[in-house]
Scaffold this active site. Structure first.
Site, PDB file in Angstrom:
ATOM      1  N   ARG A  15       1.249  -1.313  -0.281  1.00 43.96           N
ATOM      2  CA  ARG A  15       0.141  -0.239   0.045  1.00 43.96           C
ATOM      3  C   ARG A  15       0.943   1.590   0.078  1.00 43.96           C
ATOM      4  NH1 ARG A  15      -3.269  -0.591   5.280  1.00 43.96           N
ATOM      5  NH2 ARG A  15      -1.727  -1.190   5.960  1.00 43.96           N
ATOM      6  N   GLU A  16       1.925   1.236  -1.377  1.00 44.85           N
ATOM      7  CA  GLU A  16       2.475   2.345  -0.820  1.00 44.85           C
ATOM      8  C   GLU A  16       2.023   3.377  -1.654  1.00 44.85           C
ATOM      9  OE1 GLU A  16       5.597  -1.119  -1.502  1.00 44.85           O
ATOM     10  OE2 GLU A  16       3.466  -0.532  -2.054  1.00 44.85           O
ATOM     11  N   LYS A 114     -20.455   2.809  -6.616  1.00 47.63           N
ATOM     12  CA  LYS A 114     -20.165   1.311  -6.905  1.00 47.63           C
ATOM     13  C   LYS A 114     -19.904   1.336  -8.639  1.00 47.63           C
ATOM     14  CE  LYS A 114     -19.624   0.428  -2.276  1.00 47.63           C
ATOM     15  NZ  LYS A 114     -21.008  -0.656  -1.938  1.00 47.63           N
ATOM     16  N   SER A 434     -19.387   3.379  13.071  1.00 49.31           N
ATOM     17  CA  SER A 434     -18.079   2.973  13.250  1.00 49.31           C
ATOM     18  C   SER A 434     -17.514   4.786  13.720  1.00 49.31           C
ATOM     19  CB  SER A 434     -16.928   2.943  12.486  1.00 49.31           C
ATOM     20  OG  SER A 434     -17.351   3.944  11.634  1.00 49.31           O
ATOM     21  N   HIS A 696     -16.158  10.211   4.180  1.00 45.98           N
ATOM     22  CA  HIS A 696     -15.447  10.285   2.806  1.00 45.98           C
ATOM     23  C   HIS A 696     -14.530  11.411   2.239  1.00 45.98           C
ATOM     24  CE1 HIS A 696     -17.792   6.810   2.499  1.00 45.98           C
ATOM     25  NE2 HIS A 696     -17.014   5.922   2.774  1.00 45.98           N
ATOM     26  N   CYS A 728     -22.544   7.655   6.350  1.00 41.08           N
ATOM     27  CA  CYS A 728     -21.737   6.210   6.541  1.00 41.08           C
ATOM     28  C   CYS A 728     -20.490   6.263   7.880  1.00 41.08           C
ATOM     29  CB  CYS A 728     -20.522   6.524   5.879  1.00 41.08           C
ATOM     30  SG  CYS A 728     -19.814   4.992   5.189  1.00 41.08           S
TER      31      CYS A 728
END
Length: 754
Positions: A15-16, A114, A434, A696, A728
């Protein structure tokens, strides 16, 4: 036989790109440093494919955020509000992807949806009436030259003109037909530019061709490509499709001047039949998508070579290809040190799929491939058995009756009882689940994993975070609280760890959107609940407050869709097994006094067939009942919530209502609340919480902005049915922006109540 890759993972082995981009967002590195890291990654990815002997290596499949957004920039589709920020080209690009809040202005990000039937999210290009389509192929030709300087000949990849026109959002009075000629002209110019660069092959990705196409769609497709092919060019055009078959336009395609046609033999149910019925031209190359780009199980060489043999018997010039971009699978198995070879030998990630392509090509060229070692090893793998079945799970599933899928009493009666039970104010405020996963949370989890702290020390830490979170929410003034999910690494992986039948990787990351990567578990065998999953955390959180505490679960459809599924049993059977496991958790939570339970189905739409004729027969007829199975056993007073995000739900609203939840929350802020009209038109019965702001993006919405959004909602949704919440979970956000945004949201709700 040559081989081709449609696209390659771009975030890097570890994941650089994610970490470099996030450093850039925090102003810890310069734009030059970021682009340097990106160039290094591209070189590694190209050289990896060269080493595997891939014949058609893609370029321009790299992106800092999203290839659809890249194509919008290539075409000059940059809305005025982003241009007016007067920031650098790179920062304008990121503003469209993430939003922007600073000295130059305050703008929201573009909508995000999506990508067809995957868990990848694309940025929705936005076309204004005065948008001027103008070609800027600096990135595409630049990356081609980059590879050329390394001695690597590549095929540039770009989203095709028809798919771009279908994916764009038209915010004025004009539509796709109004921009078709200008877009086609830009692609004609692109071919000319590639001709000057001596590009041999140019790949146009046209996945929209696998959807249902009516006469207007076909007319648009022809109109665009007639102009695209107006000039003769040496550059060969590869029409690349994936995620299904092109039954509506196959005859058209094979008679158009494409040099190559890429067809999906994995998800394309009718691909083989179409070739049998209509043939394939001898002057074109068939890029046959026979290595699955979406799942991680090894290719069955016998089956693939049989298809290749049949195609060659028809005198078709075949290039062996992936079925879609390898963006959808992890980078390499080399990082997996904990899973035994008993498991790993069944898997192929992106690097391993390159090897499969190479081995298959060599086998296909062999006079007698059945004598070669690669073939024998593969045969042995598929001739063996896997320990993955449970008689107990299968017997329990067989005992489920129709009554188990129905909740009583009917929803209107339940809602009346619940309003009396909870006594919430009008327009109740809550969050999706969350809260920010701060550095200390990630550090404690890492220390537990490495054995540096005890299980009890970790539990005590998480309880401390939950206590802080409950107090924080009470201070903000939220009406319905959550425990923050600090104990969870991922909403699917966390549940999978408590379920039998799952395997977990160490570093098998897959890009979900932008810098967001997920590590999907692997469904190895039959699924069952090994132990209670969330009960202790929810009960502890409820003990800290007099307010209502929601229990937070992930639903069966999402658990399956965000995992790598089995291929030896049906999707229906796998989802139903998971549903029974989640049902056990729901009933356990209720028995321990949790009166509100949220069962997230963020990924409901992902396995929805792309053709409407297959929606119910192949998916919704079992996916929706599976959700009902999870909650049908609870009391009328127990309120069931669900959550969905970043998909096009307007066309399946009746099915969503049929899930029989009491409350649903979903993303709406990025799409300007477009779903509300569909809810009203379908007489949606479920109480609803359309997200009032976009989590986001790092920007903080003002009170006035949220008040305006809520007032728009109230023109479409009754006051007694509307909930106020973000769109979200807040896991990826920082604490300061989360606090400010939620306080503004609560204040907005108060103002609207008055």
């Amino acid at each position: 036989m040559k081989t081709s890759v449609i696209g390659f993972p771009r975030v890097g082995t570890l994941r650089e790109l994610k970490f470099a981009s996030e450093k850039y967002f925090r102003h810890e590195i310069t734009a030059q440093e970021l682009t340097g890291i990106a160039a290094d990654l591209r070189h590694i990815h190209w050289m990896t494919q060269v080493a595997a002997g891939i014949g058609f290596i893609p370029c321009n499949d790299f992106s800092f955020y999203d290839i659809v957004l890249d194509t919008a920039v290539l075409l000059g589709i940059v809305p005025r509000r982003y241009r007016e920020l007067n920031v650098s080209k790179l920062d304008t690009y990121f503003a469209m992807a993430r939003g922007y809040q600073g000295e130059s202005g305050d703008v929201k990000a573009l909508a995000m949806k999506k990508w067809f039937n995957t868990n990848y999210h694309y940025i929705v290009p936005e076309i204004e009436d005065d948008t001027v389509i103008s070609l800027d192929c600096e990135k595409l030709t630049g990356e081609y030259e980059e590879a050329k300087a390394l001695g690597i000949k590549t095929k540039p990849v770009v989203i095709g003109p028809y798919t771009m026109l279908k994916l764009c959002r038209y915010v004025g009075s004009k539509n796709a037909e109004d921009f078709a000629d200008d877009v086609a002209e830009a692609y004609r110019q692109l071919i000319a530019e590639c001709d000057e660069e001596n590009v041999e092959w140019l790949q146009f990705d046209e996945p929209s061709l696998v959807r249902d196409m009516d006469d207007d769609d076909k007319a648009l497709f022809h109109r665009v490509y007639e102009r695209v092919f107006a000039d003769r060019a040496d550059c060969k055009i590869l029409l690349q499709t994936y995620f299904g078959d092109v039954r509506d336009v196959y005859e058209d395609i094979i008679n158009m001047p494409f040099a190559g046609i890429g067809l999906d033999f994995i998800e394309g149910k009718q691909t083989g039949q179409l070739i049998d019925r209509y043939g394939f031209p001898g002057d074109k190359v068939l890029f046959a998508g026979l290595v699955n780009g979406k799942n991680i199980w090894r290719n069955h060489y016998d089956k693939t070579l049989n298809v290749v043999g049949q195609l060659r018997d028809k005198k078709i010039d075949v290039v062996l290809s992936t079925s879609c971009s390898l963006l959808h699978v992890p980078y390499t198995l080399k990082q997996e040190t904990k899973l035994s070879q008993d498991y790993l030998r069944f898997f192929a990630f992106a690097e391993e799929k390159l090897i499969e392509l190479s081995e298959l090509a060599a086998l296909a060229e062999s006079y007698n491939y059945t004598e070669l070692e690669a073939y024998h090893k593969n045969q042995e793998l598929f001739a063996g058995t896997r320990d993955c079945n449970s008689d107990e799970v299968r017997q329990r599933l067989a005992a489920v009756t129709e009554a188990d899928y129905a909740r009583l009493p009917k929803r209107s009666e339940r809602q009346a009882l619940q309003k009396k039970e909870f006594g919430l104010p009008e327009l109740p405020t809550t969050t999706i689940g969350s809260f920010p996963q701060t550095k200390d949370v990630k550090s404690q989890r890492a220390q537990l994993r490495k054995g540096e702290i005890s299980e009890q020390e970790y539990v005590d830490f998480v309880k401390g975070k939950i206590k802080e979170c409950v107090k924080w929410q009470e201070d903000i003034g939220l009406d319905v609280l959550v425990h923050g999910e600090y104990e969870r690494n991922d909403m699917v992986e966390y549940f999978g760890e408590a379920l039998g039948g799952f395997l977990f990787t160490e570093k098998a990351w897959v890009q979900s959107y932008g810098t967001r990567c997920v590590k999907p578990p692997v469904i190895w065998g039959d699924v069952y609940r090994k132990k209670p999953i969330t009960v202790d955390w929810s009960v502890y959180a409820q003990s800290l407050t007099d307010k209502i505490m929601k229990g937070m679960l992930t639903g069966p459809v999402t658990i399956l869709n965000w995992s790598f599924p089995r291929e030896d049993i049906s999707i229906k059977e796998s989802i139903s097994q998971i549903a029974l496991a989640i049902r056990d958790e729901v009933l356990d939570l209720e028995a321990h006094g949790i009166k509100m339970i949220q069962i997230d189905e963020a990924a409901l739409r992902e396995k929805l067939p792309l053709r409407k004729s297959d929606w119910y027969t192949e998916y919704l007829d079992f996916a929706i009942p599976a959700f009902r199975l999870t909650h049908s056993g609870v009391k009328a007073e127990t309120q069931i919530h669900t959550h969905m995000c970043y998909s096009e739900f307007t066309d399946i609203i009746p099915a969503i209502d049929d899930m029989d939840a009491d409350v649903i929350t979903f993303e709406a802020s990025r799409s300007d609340l477009q779903i509300l009209d569909s809810l009203r038109e379908n007489n949606f019965e479920t109480e609803v919480g359309p997200g009032v702001y976009d989590i986001h993006s790092p920007r903080v919405p003002s009170v006035a902005e949220i008040v305006k959004a809520v007032n728009v909602m109230l023109t479409k949704i009754g006051r007694d049915k509307l909930w106020i919440n973000p769109d979200c979970g807040l896991k990826t956000r920082g604490v300061p922006e989360t606090d400010a945004s939620l306080r503004n949201m609560v204040e907005a709700a108060r103002q609207v109540r008055k």
